[in-house]
Write an enzyme that holds these catalytic residues in place. Structure first.
Site, PDB file in Angstrom:
ATOM      1  N   ASP A 478       0.837  -1.204   0.000  1.00 60.08           N
ATOM      2  CA  ASP A 478       0.000   0.000   0.000  1.00 60.08           C
ATOM      3  C   ASP A 478       0.869   1.250   0.000  1.00 60.08           C
ATOM      4  O   ASP A 478       2.080   1.203   0.296  1.00 60.08           O
ATOM      5  CB  ASP A 478      -0.875  -0.038   1.267  1.00 60.08           C
ATOM      6  CG  ASP A 478      -2.182   0.727   1.122  1.00 60.08           C
ATOM      7  OD1 ASP A 478      -2.313   1.506   0.163  1.00 60.08           O
ATOM      8  OD2 ASP A 478      -3.059   0.547   1.986  1.00 60.08           O
ATOM      9  N   ASN A 480      -0.152   5.322   1.050  1.00 57.84           N
ATOM     10  CA  ASN A 480      -1.348   6.077   1.391  1.00 57.84           C
ATOM     11  C   ASN A 480      -1.229   7.591   1.457  1.00 57.84           C
ATOM     12  O   ASN A 480      -2.062   8.233   2.091  1.00 57.84           O
ATOM     13  CB  ASN A 480      -1.912   5.552   2.714  1.00 57.84           C
ATOM     14  CG  ASN A 480      -2.703   4.283   2.498  1.00 57.84           C
ATOM     15  OD1 ASN A 480      -3.650   4.258   1.728  1.00 57.84           O
ATOM     16  ND2 ASN A 480      -2.292   3.216   3.134  1.00 57.84           N
ATOM     17  N   ASP A 548     -10.753   2.119  -3.319  1.00 65.14           N
ATOM     18  CA  ASP A 548     -11.316   1.835  -1.999  1.00 65.14           C
ATOM     19  C   ASP A 548     -12.828   1.813  -2.049  1.00 65.14           C
ATOM     20  O   ASP A 548     -13.473   1.451  -1.076  1.00 65.14           O
ATOM     21  CB  ASP A 548     -10.861   2.903  -0.991  1.00 65.14           C
ATOM     22  CG  ASP A 548      -9.514   2.540  -0.392  1.00 65.14           C
ATOM     23  OD1 ASP A 548      -9.070   1.393  -0.585  1.00 65.14           O
ATOM     24  OD2 ASP A 548      -8.899   3.402   0.252  1.00 65.14           O
TER      25      ASP A 548
HETATM   26  C1  DGJ Z   1      -5.836   1.901   1.807  1.00 65.69           C
HETATM   27  C2  DGJ Z   1      -6.220   0.662   1.054  1.00 65.69           C
HETATM   28  O1  DGJ Z   1      -6.724   0.977  -0.197  1.00 65.69           O
HETATM   29  C3  DGJ Z   1      -7.229  -0.115   1.893  1.00 65.69           C
HETATM   30  O2  DGJ Z   1      -7.680  -1.233   1.177  1.00 65.69           O
HETATM   31  C4  DGJ Z   1      -6.584  -0.501   3.180  1.00 65.69           C
HETATM   32  O3  DGJ Z   1      -5.539  -1.394   2.943  1.00 65.69           O
HETATM   33  C5  DGJ Z   1      -6.088   0.727   3.918  1.00 65.69           C
HETATM   34  N1  DGJ Z   1      -5.273   1.543   3.066  1.00 65.69           N
HETATM   35  C6  DGJ Z   1      -5.315   0.344   5.144  1.00 65.69           C
HETATM   36  O4  DGJ Z   1      -4.733   1.396   5.761  1.00 65.69           O
END
Ligand code: DGJ
Length: 729
Positions: A478, A480, A548
């Site tokens: 991931d 983020n 998501d």
């Molecule tokens: C973003 C991802 O797209 C989600 O599926 C999940 O893994 C979260 N991060 C976890 O922090």
């Protein structure tokens, strides 16, 4: 497939299955021009299309109007600073600070196969199915050499291009801009398609006219982001899904990009893509070279579906690697939407026990298993198992899951560091920051400076220890947050402009190590959903989490936009619980299954808590996946109707390569009162073959199904779906 050089016309013709790409060399100076890209040509010379026989002529005929020539000639790789006033593909600053470059023909090489791009993801091919042209261009004043590389592939209508710049002088130069590909074409009142979006709304299709001046998309987020995509299609105004000329361009890169058109005074269109020049400056020392990422150019005379097929085939056959490339993926259940951070060994085992009985094949433990990660405010970088949550340790959990007959996968976010982490307390200078400025947080985290090999190695060491500590067969990688406050403690002042690109190279290096040292691992990339769903990441992971947003209806548009370029085999898609956690919508469990079937297929819910009738449907969905996944993964995908456009229903189909079988997915988003059935015209079947619809007696000719079509009866209610399986009779 063939690449030919014609001495007489000084031209190169690259013939793919159904297209030709022609480059010409003109004038005593050796300007390299773009003559043609379109439907396959015969042996005729088409270099007249470069218009060197008309005013302003080439400099050897009309030196007085050199700038008029430079500003109108269809340059194959336009240079900045010397008189082509349209957007440049390359801008270089010499050691004395001047910006001026003119690359002209020096030599060329045509060979079977294709060289890898150092440190970068790229298409690959063998001597049997791939051919390459390397055009060597030079700038004599600066002693710079540029190798323009073009490859084509057997049976695929795509040309891939990249550029390598070599400094053969005694002085360093600064590269301010280096595009991977540029192409000048006559405008034919084209439309353009771009993919825009936002978090949970990725890759929406947007079709608008190509107007005068510069239009396009870019990213300065350090990845393409949810918002933009390194892709553009130029298409005839009348082009449809199935007919008309379409040109698609896509960059195999995961960082800042620029993709744009520049429509000129003479109605030519310059289409280009490459690393975004904003925030980029690369110092090229004597003897060094810089390799650009690779760009893919596709021409289709068969509308957008034809373009998608070319991208899908190229990516499936010549980009994605590894054990899972051509393999059915295990059906997984991910605990993110089931538990978020609130889980422990027992909870995960509860889910696994129930899931294994229903036929689900892998448990994926998402965010929250390490350090003191009880929420998203801390612990990124502390890649040690949290034994308070995982009582008995990771090995125990994995062994127990394996005993149930399931595989085990794990979530990682290796590029990040939380301010509240042991790693940050020990190494605050490992985060990307500008000294003297408080760096901005996103999701309460910073980005690790992955341009530094010691940081890459430290993180790799930690994560590989975790991966070796138990039988872990899948990783969700991931990422983020975007990059900002772009400063590295390790780079000199004059090289800070290299950080964005060096970061991407660092991530690529890490992922290459991961797939090399763990060749049996199934890697799924992810970035807050689908912010880094690109061809670069596909080189490392055969699948990428699409969004998501797991709502089946939202997914119709997200998956439609994604599948414009990327094969269904690459799209991470799960059935989740309702009301949906992102939009609050409740859709039938059956429909959620149909929509997830168009991707990798899995579950993202607490299987111990969902309604019993939903749970009871899982074994049927598992069987449906096993029945259809080979077809979905390997077949040709056709868009039939788009809910994004008609606001009523969606329909697409996948046809087996040998045309013996097809699967139509029909989703009626909005129920209709007093409605007749809908007539659906199928695509891609063999007109003369006889087909049968599974479950029905009568047969149809392929031509009937494609020209007369099928009637799909009105379904009762909103969000209802239907699969139609067509087999050769
Ligand atoms: C973003 C991802 O797209 C989600 O599926 C999940 O893994 C979260 N991060 C976890 O922090």
């Amino acid at each position: 497939m063939a690449i030919r050089y014609c001495e007489e016309s000084r031209s190169f013709q690259l013939d793919t299955k159904a297209s030709s790409y022609v480059i010409g060399v003109v004038d005593a100076e050796g300007f390299v021009g773009h003559a043609y890209f379109g439907k396959k040509l015969g042996a005729d010379d088409v270099t007249y299309l470069m218009r060197t026989g008309e005013n302003p002529f080439t400099p050897e005929t009309n030196a007085r109007d050199r700038l008029s020539f430079l500003d109108s000639f269809p340059m194959e790789y336009p240079c900045g600073g010397v008189g082509d006033f349209r957007e440049s593909a390359i801008v270089v600053r010499s050691s004395d600070g001047h910006r001026g470059l003119q690359l002209t023909y020096d030599s060329h090489q045509i060979f079977k196969g294709k060289k890898p791009l150092e440190g970068l993801p790229a298409t690959w091919g063998s001597e049997e199915d791939t051919e390459t042209l390397e055009l060597v261009l030079v700038d004599k004043a600066l002693s710079l050499k540029a190798i323009l590389s073009y490859s084509i592939f057997e049976g695929i209508d795509a040309v891939v291009r990249s550029v390598k710049l070599i400094n053969e002088s005694q002085q360093p130069v600064l590269i301010d801009r280096i595009m991977s590909a540029s192409m000048d074409m006559d405008n034919r009142e084209y439309d353009k398609i771009l993919l825009h979006g936002s978090w949970a709304r990725e890759r929406r299709i947007d079709r608008t006219p190509v107007n005068y001046g510069i239009q396009g998309m870019s990213s300065i987020r350090g990845e393409e982001g949810h918002q933009n995509h390194p892709f553009m299609a130029l298409l005839d105004k009348t082009a449809t899904e199935d007919a008309g000329d379409v040109y698609g361009i896509n960059l195999i890169y995961s960082g800042n990009f620029l993709t744009q058109t520049d429509r000129s005074q003479f109605d030519s269109v310059r289409l280009m893509t490459g690393i975004n020049p904003e925030g980029f400056c690369w110092k090229l020392n004597p003897g060094e070279s810089f390799q650009s990422p690779e760009a893919v150019l596709v021409y289709s005379a068969e509308g957008l579906n034809g373009m998608s097929h070319a991208f899908h085939d190229l990516y499936r056959e010549h980009l994605i690697r590894g054990e899972y490339r051509n393999k059915k993926r295990p059906i997984l259940i991910n605990n993110w939407e089931a538990t978020y951070f609130n889980f422990n060994t027992e909870k995960l085992l509860d889910i696994a026990r129930q899931a294994s009985q229903l036929g689900i094949e892998m448990l994926v433990m998402d965010d929250g298993w390490f350090g003191n990660r009880f929420d998203d405010n801390r612990a990124l970088g502390d890649w040690f198992v949290n034994e308070e949550k995982l009582q008995g340790g990771l090995r125990y959990l994995v062994d127990e899951v394996n005993k149930l007959g399931m595989k085990f996968g794990i979530w990682l976010e290796p590029e990040m560091i939380s301010p509240d982490s042991d790693l940050y307390r020990a190494h605050p200078d490992w985060a990307i920051q500008i000294p003297g400025r408080t760096a901005g947080l996103a999701r309460n985290q910073y980005v690790l400076d992955m341009s530094r090999t010691e940081i890459q190695d430290y993180i790799f060491d930690l994560i590989s220890k975790v991966l070796r500590s138990a039988n872990i067969e899948y990783v969700k990688w991931d990422m983020n947050r975007p990059l900002a406050d772009i400063g590295s403690y390790a780079l000199t002042a004059e090289c800070q402009g290299e950080l964005y690109h060096r970061y991407v190279l660092g991530v690529y290096r890490l992922q290459e190590r991961l797939v090399t040292e763990f060749p049996h691992l199934l890697l799924e990339n992810c970035s807050g959903g689908g912010a880094r769903f690109d061809a670069g990441m596909l080189y490392y992971s055969p699948q990428i989490w699409c969004s998501d947003d797991t709502d089946a209806i939202e997914r119709l548009s997200i998956q439609e936009g994604t599948a414009l370029i990327y094969p269904l085999s690459a799209m991470g898609a799960h059935v989740s619980d309702c009301p949906n956690h992102t939009v609050g919508r409740t859709t039938p469990f059956e429909t959620r299954g149909y929509v997830a079937l168009a991707g990798t297929f899995g579950y993202e819910l607490d299987v111990t808590k969902i309604p019993e009738e939903d749970r009871n449907m899982i074994p049927q969905q598992v069987a449906m996946y096993h029945k259809y996944n080979d077809l979905v993964r390997t077949g040709d995908y056709y868009r039939i109707a788009s809910y994004q456009q008609n606001h009523m229903y969606d329909c697409y189909m996948v046809v087996a390569k040998d045309r013996s079988e097809a699967l139509v997915t029909f989703i009626q988003v909005m129920g209709r009162a007093n409605a007749h059935s809908r007539r659906i015209l199928l695509k891609g079947l063999c007109p003369d073959k006889t087909y049968r619809i599974e479950g029905e007696e009568r047969t149809y000719l392929g031509s009937t199904l494609m020209q007369a079509g099928l009637l799909v009866g009105n379904l009762w209610g909103d969000y209802k779906g239907k699969l139609i399986h067509i087999v050769e009779a």
